[in-house]
Design an enzyme around this catalytic site. Structure first.
Site, PDB file in Angstrom:
ATOM      1  NE  ARG A  18      84.449  87.616 -90.408  1.00 38.16           N
ATOM      2  CZ  ARG A  18      85.619  87.843 -90.996  1.00 38.16           C
ATOM      3  NH1 ARG A  18      85.774  87.659 -92.276  1.00 38.16           N
ATOM      4  NH2 ARG A  18      86.649  88.226 -90.286  1.00 38.16           N
ATOM      5  NE  ARG A  22      88.421  92.574 -86.995  1.00 31.77           N
ATOM      6  CZ  ARG A  22      89.065  92.491 -88.149  1.00 31.77           C
ATOM      7  NH1 ARG A  22      90.330  92.817 -88.211  1.00 31.77           N
ATOM      8  NH2 ARG A  22      88.450  92.103 -89.237  1.00 31.77           N
ATOM      9  NE  ARG A  31      91.466  89.172 -81.843  1.00 34.84           N
ATOM     10  CZ  ARG A  31      92.770  88.961 -81.785  1.00 34.84           C
ATOM     11  NH1 ARG A  31      93.344  88.679 -80.629  1.00 34.84           N
ATOM     12  NH2 ARG A  31      93.506  89.026 -82.877  1.00 34.84           N
ATOM     13  CG  ASP A  68      88.701  82.182 -89.511  1.00 33.34           C
ATOM     14  OD1 ASP A  68      88.247  83.336 -89.553  1.00 33.34           O
ATOM     15  OD2 ASP A  68      89.438  81.715 -90.413  1.00 33.34           O
ATOM     16  CE1 TYR A 144      92.849  84.188 -96.518  1.00 29.06           C
ATOM     17  CE2 TYR A 144      91.062  82.909 -97.481  1.00 29.06           C
ATOM     18  CZ  TYR A 144      91.571  84.114 -97.041  1.00 29.06           C
ATOM     19  OH  TYR A 144      90.806  85.243 -97.143  1.00 29.06           O
TER      20      TYR A 144
HETATM   21  O1  CP3 Z   1      80.087  85.494 -89.221  1.00 35.29           O
HETATM   22  C1  CP3 Z   1      80.524  85.414 -88.052  1.00 35.29           C
HETATM   23  O2  CP3 Z   1      80.389  86.322 -87.199  1.00 35.29           O
HETATM   24  C2  CP3 Z   1      81.178  84.123 -87.622  1.00 35.29           C
HETATM   25  C3  CP3 Z   1      82.598  84.159 -87.499  1.00 35.29           C
HETATM   26  C4  CP3 Z   1      83.504  84.204 -88.725  1.00 35.29           C
HETATM   27  C5  CP3 Z   1      84.846  84.700 -88.667  1.00 35.29           C
HETATM   28  N1  CP3 Z   1      85.435  84.471 -89.860  1.00 35.29           N
HETATM   29  C6  CP3 Z   1      85.476  85.325 -87.476  1.00 35.29           C
HETATM   30  C7  CP3 Z   1      86.702  86.132 -87.650  1.00 35.29           C
HETATM   31  C8  CP3 Z   1      83.298  83.735 -90.021  1.00 35.29           C
HETATM   32  C9  CP3 Z   1      82.039  83.148 -90.666  1.00 35.29           C
HETATM   33  C10 CP3 Z   1      84.534  83.902 -90.724  1.00 35.29           C
HETATM   34  C11 CP3 Z   1      84.718  83.471 -92.126  1.00 35.29           C
HETATM   35  C12 CP3 Z   1      85.983  83.753 -92.817  1.00 35.29           C
HETATM   36  N2  CP3 Z   1      87.252  83.774 -92.288  1.00 35.29           N
HETATM   37  C13 CP3 Z   1      86.076  83.971 -94.218  1.00 35.29           C
HETATM   38  C14 CP3 Z   1      84.936  83.930 -95.200  1.00 35.29           C
HETATM   39  C15 CP3 Z   1      84.094  85.152 -95.149  1.00 35.29           C
HETATM   40  C16 CP3 Z   1      84.759  86.395 -95.708  1.00 35.29           C
HETATM   41  O3  CP3 Z   1      84.827  87.376 -94.957  1.00 35.29           O
HETATM   42  O4  CP3 Z   1      85.174  86.379 -96.879  1.00 35.29           O
HETATM   43  C17 CP3 Z   1      87.443  84.181 -94.505  1.00 35.29           C
HETATM   44  C18 CP3 Z   1      88.022  84.461 -95.876  1.00 35.29           C
HETATM   45  C19 CP3 Z   1      88.180  84.032 -93.278  1.00 35.29           C
HETATM   46  C20 CP3 Z   1      89.654  84.099 -93.084  1.00 35.29           C
HETATM   47  C21 CP3 Z   1      90.022  85.212 -92.167  1.00 35.29           C
HETATM   48  N3  CP3 Z   1      89.790  85.223 -90.796  1.00 35.29           N
HETATM   49  C22 CP3 Z   1      90.709  86.412 -92.503  1.00 35.29           C
HETATM   50  C23 CP3 Z   1      91.134  86.805 -93.903  1.00 35.29           C
HETATM   51  C24 CP3 Z   1      90.861  87.139 -91.302  1.00 35.29           C
HETATM   52  C25 CP3 Z   1      91.599  88.445 -91.107  1.00 35.29           C
HETATM   53  C26 CP3 Z   1      90.938  89.595 -91.729  1.00 35.29           C
HETATM   54  C27 CP3 Z   1      89.571  89.864 -91.167  1.00 35.29           C
HETATM   55  O5  CP3 Z   1      88.613  89.939 -91.964  1.00 35.29           O
HETATM   56  O6  CP3 Z   1      89.452  89.993 -89.955  1.00 35.29           O
HETATM   57  C28 CP3 Z   1      90.238  86.406 -90.273  1.00 35.29           C
HETATM   58  C29 CP3 Z   1      90.137  86.791 -88.834  1.00 35.29           C
HETATM   59  C30 CP3 Z   1      88.780  86.797 -88.223  1.00 35.29           C
HETATM   60  N4  CP3 Z   1      87.805  85.840 -88.408  1.00 35.29           N
HETATM   61  C31 CP3 Z   1      88.293  87.764 -87.292  1.00 35.29           C
HETATM   62  C32 CP3 Z   1      87.000  87.348 -86.917  1.00 35.29           C
HETATM   63  C33 CP3 Z   1      86.086  87.997 -85.917  1.00 35.29           C
HETATM   64  C34 CP3 Z   1      89.085  88.962 -86.771  1.00 35.29           C
HETATM   65  C35 CP3 Z   1      90.084  88.486 -85.778  1.00 35.29           C
HETATM   66  C36 CP3 Z   1      90.512  89.565 -84.845  1.00 35.29           C
HETATM   67  O7  CP3 Z   1      89.814  89.795 -83.834  1.00 35.29           O
HETATM   68  O8  CP3 Z   1      91.577  90.155 -85.073  1.00 35.29           O
END
Ligand code: CP3
Length: 337
Positions: A18, A22, A31, A68, A144
């Site tokens: 990640r 943010r 964003r 994502d 999910y």
């Molecule tokens: O690693 C990276 O920088 C690449 C981008 C990436 C995102 N999500 C961007 C994102 C990756 C590899 C993910 C994987 C992801 N997404 C997982 C597996 C990894 C983990 O953290 O367990 C999961 C379970 C998700 C599902 C997901 N996406 C959730 C639960 C959420 C909301 C909560 C949170 O952690 O932000 C997201 C949103 C998300 N995915 C954001 C980002 C940058 C935040 C979105 C925003 O700007 O509001």
């Protein structure tokens, strides 16, 4: 890429799960101007820019595609949205009756802008930096899809497992097929390796862990190898405890991502057979101070005897000061931050 091939590096390569997101002011700014989170994922210019932000700032050794794990169910026809402050909201698939209209073959077309981003990132990235593609583990994505979003106890999905295993297997099969296509298209577009994020692996006991985590991962790895013989696959079965020990041999993944809870002694055992990645506590990175410096040195020393990619044990948290990330990279490379 050399460490994934089994080399022990003097200075471990580093990237952070990640790493785009943010905690970076430049991400938050983009964003705000972009509408929804999924618009970022499906607009190649924006996905490229966000992927490159942490590379420019910290000079990580690898970029990970900004996207994502939920673009796969979205592409299959399971409605996915992201609400500010609530995380993902998914139209729940609760039984085999909800399969109507779902089609794993639609994912590759739906995600064409994602693959376009992959090609543009590969072209923009320095040749010595790796580009990591990714997908969610099939079990994690299923949680999910069935729960309708994030979950604490996974009640709906577990009820389904035990009340209608054959029906649930069909969902797993569809997600597996879609994930193979999605990863394969990223590799075709220029991803050097891929990671499978199985974030909720730790919710399952051994028989279900095998059926819903190990078996689909093995199918994904085999299908990818049939098309792209040498592509490295990093598996990240988070919080799977002792089940991580046999995971690489059972799935065929090239390397294993270790969550924060994996003790260094266990990590060293796993490292005898495959490269490992991890496993600094993301909250410690946010907290900083002497405890952080000490822990970085411990992980570094503990895993210096074999192939090790430095990373966190789970995704970076939004409250992380970017300075702490710069310090981490400098510490690993023996430079002043
Ligand atoms: O690693 C990276 O920088 C690449 C981008 C990436 C995102 N999500 C961007 C994102 C990756 C590899 C993910 C994987 C992801 N997404 C997982 C597996 C990894 C983990 O953290 O367990 C999961 C379970 C998700 C599902 C997901 N996406 C959730 C639960 C959420 C909301 C909560 C949170 O952690 O932000 C997201 C949103 C998300 N995915 C954001 C980002 C940058 C935040 C979105 C925003 O700007 O509001």
């Amino acid at each position: 890429m050399r460490v994934l091939a089994g080399e022990t590096a003097e200075v471990p390569p580093v990237w952070l799960m990640r790493q785009a997101g943010r905690y970076l002011p430049e991400y938050r700014k983009l964003r705000e101007s972009a509408g929804s989170f999924l618009d970022l994922c499906y607009t190649p210019e924006l996905a490229v820019e966000i992927t490159m932000q942490p590379i420019r700032r910290f000079d990580f050794d690898a970029a990970i595609l900004f996207s994502d794990i939920l673009v796969v169910p979205d592409g299959m026809g399971i409605g996915v949205g992201f609400e500010d402050g609530h995380g993902p909201v998914v139209d729940p698939v609760r039984d085999a009756g909800d399969f109507r209209g779902l089609d794993p073959d639609r994912v590759a077309g739906h995600c064409a802008p994602v693959y376009e981003a992959v090609s543009a990132i590969r072209a923009a990235l320095e040749p010595e930096k790796a580009l990591i593609g990714f997908a969610g583990g099939v079990w994690t994505v299923a949680t999910y899809a069935v729960e309708g979003g994030s979950s604490r106890n996974f009640e709906a999905v577990k009820h389904w497992i035990w009340s209608d295993p054959a029906g649930f297997d069909r969902l797993i099969d569809m997600l597996t097929a879609a994930t193979i296509e999605h990863l394969s298209c990223q590799i075709d577009a220029g991803a050097d390796c891929v990671q499978i994020f199985e974030s909720w692996a730790g919710a399952l006991a051994e028989p279900e862990f095998h059926r819903y985590v190990v078996a689909p991962t093995r199918r994904i790895v085999e299908a990818l190898r049939a098309r792209h013989e040498t592509v490295p696959v990093i598996g990240f079965p988070r919080a799977a405890g002792r089940s991580i020990d046999g995971y690489a041999a059972a799935t065929g993944v090239t390397a294993v991502g270790l969550d924060t809870g994996v003790p260094l002694a266990q990590a060293q055992e796993i490292q005898k057979s495959v490269p490992v990645q991890g496993n600094l506590d993301p909250i410690l990175l946010a907290a900083g101070g002497p405890a952080l410096a000490e822990r970085i040195a411990e992980i570094r020393a503990g895993l210096a005897g074999g192939p090790h990619i430095f990373n966190l044990g789970h995704g970076i948290v939004p409250q992380t000061p970017p300075d702490h990330v710069a310090e981490l990279v400098a510490t690993l490379r023996g430079e002043a931050a």
